[in-house]
Design an enzyme around this catalytic site. Structure first.
Site, PDB file in Angstrom:
ATOM      1  N   GLN A   1     -84.164  -9.106 -11.422  1.00 44.25           N
ATOM      2  CA  GLN A   1     -84.955  -8.908 -12.182  1.00 44.25           C
ATOM      3  C   GLN A   1     -85.624  -7.478 -13.031  1.00 44.25           C
ATOM      4  O   GLN A   1     -85.771  -6.624 -11.775  1.00 44.25           O
ATOM      5  CB  GLN A   1     -86.227 -10.010 -10.888  1.00 44.25           C
TER       6      GLN A   1
ATOM      7  N   ASP B   1     -76.215 -11.425 -17.212  1.00 43.30           N
ATOM      8  CA  ASP B   1     -78.075 -11.424 -17.796  1.00 43.30           C
ATOM      9  C   ASP B   1     -77.342 -11.362 -19.291  1.00 43.30           C
ATOM     10  O   ASP B   1     -77.218 -10.642 -19.886  1.00 43.30           O
ATOM     11  CB  ASP B   1     -78.815 -10.580 -17.137  1.00 43.30           C
TER      12      ASP B   1
ATOM     13  N   LYS C   1     -86.113 -19.410 -12.724  1.00 42.64           N
ATOM     14  CA  LYS C   1     -85.210 -19.687 -12.192  1.00 42.64           C
ATOM     15  C   LYS C   1     -84.572 -20.632 -11.536  1.00 42.64           C
ATOM     16  O   LYS C   1     -83.532 -21.355 -11.254  1.00 42.64           O
ATOM     17  CB  LYS C   1     -84.396 -17.987 -12.242  1.00 42.64           C
TER      18      LYS C   1
END
Ligand code: NDP
Length: 286
Positions: free
Chosen positions: A96, A119, A52
């Site tokens: 994460q 997300d 990322k």
């Protein structure tokens, strides 16, 4: 033989488009910023976080990495999220997953401001998708819609079968296909006659987490097959939920693993970050 849907090439194009957009925003004095929180040192998570950061660097997004020790308490993590929520320079916050067992993932996801929920996992983002309001959409299914559109696959009026009903893939995938006017069927582990249902599909999305489960018996001639699964087999090679060699001869288009759905997830995360910065900029101007 099916045409390959090349996720590597399509995601690279999206990243190049975003690079240009980010440069335009920079010219207006806006820097797009993504904050990534990693708790612990899970090897797979470390790789994802690194990828990322690399994508951010390519596109010109500033990335802030918050690496917290494994023993971080839920309270400490929530405090960190609160700080990032309040930081006007941060456009997107990503925690994460998975988190260590002592931390409640739902509480953490719910703590992220929906305005920075790149997300797309926050209940408000999911609700917005459900009722057709603007909000961030989970990256993997959003990436699949891009794959279909950019491969000239018409969704409207098509029989779409999604196998898998997880919150991050199956459910948002079904809602997105519905939003695109597909006729959607959702299957799961209790579905009866799965083969027959799958064989109705013009577009079949396979997301169950079982290597090479879907053989040609599940696929109508000429169907478009999207393989979300990622597995490493005994020879350390990647494969999907679809038995590619068996299915490719009967499908019209198919995503490979690797190089299909996988690369799209990060590209869509980047897209959500840029979108967040744009929304913030237009709110300031108003
Ligand atoms: P989950 O394990 O959360 O969900 C799996 C779903 O598949 C469940 O709804 C389950 O049904 C259903 N299922 C399991 N077995 C069967 C079966 N035999 N027949 C029908 N349905 C079945 O998985 P995820 O959605 O998180 O992920 C699915 C796959 O996609 C995994 O391989 C994962 O690694 C991959 N993935 C890939 C991403 C990418 O970027 N390419 C991103 C996210 C995931 P039930 O609800 O009844 O239990």
């Amino acid at each position: 033989m099916a045409q390959l849907i090349d996720g590597k090439a399509i995601s690279a194009r999206i990243k190049d488009e975003l690079k240009e957009e980010v440069a335009q925003l920079k010219a207006q004095g806006i820097t797009v910023t993504l904050a990534v929180i990693l708790v612990g040192q899970d090897p797979a998570s470390c790789v994802y976080v690194r990828n990322k950061a690399r994508a951010c660097e390519y596109i010109g997004i500033r990335s802030i990495s918050c690496e917290l020790p494994e023993q971080t308490t839920q309270e400490e993590l929530l405090k960190k999220i609160e700080e990032l929520n309040a930081d006007k320079d941060v456009d997107g916050i990503l925690v994460q997953l998975p988190l260590p067992d002592h931390i409640n993932e739902d509480a953490v996801i719910a703590a992220i401001s929906p305005d920075k929920d790149v997300d797309g996992f926050h209940p408000q983002s999911v609700g917005a998708l459900c009722i057709g309001k603007p909000g961030f959409v989970s990256c993997t299914p959003a990436g699949i819609i891009q794959l279909l559109k950019r491969s000239d696959v018409t969704i409207e009026g098509k029989e779409c079968v999604v196998v898998g009903r997880s919150n991050i893939v199956g459910k948002p995938m079904s809602l997105l296909l519905l939003r695109e006017n597909g006729t959607v069927t959702i299957c799961h582990s209790r579905t009866k006659n799965l083969k027959e249902v799958c064989r109705r599909a013009d577009i079949l999305v396979c997301a169950i987490g079982k290597p090479k489960f879907f053989t040609r018996d599940y696929v109508k001639d000429g169907a478009v097959v999207i393989d979300v699964g990622i597995h490493r087999n005994a020879d350390n090679k990647l494969c999907g939920d679809v038995d590619f060699d068996d299915v490719a001869p009967v499908a019209s288009k198919i995503t490979p693993v690797p190089g299909g759905v996988g690369p799209m997830t990060i590209a869509m995360l980047m897209k959500n970050c840029v979108e967040s910065a744009r929304r913030k900029a237009s709110a300031v101007l108003r």
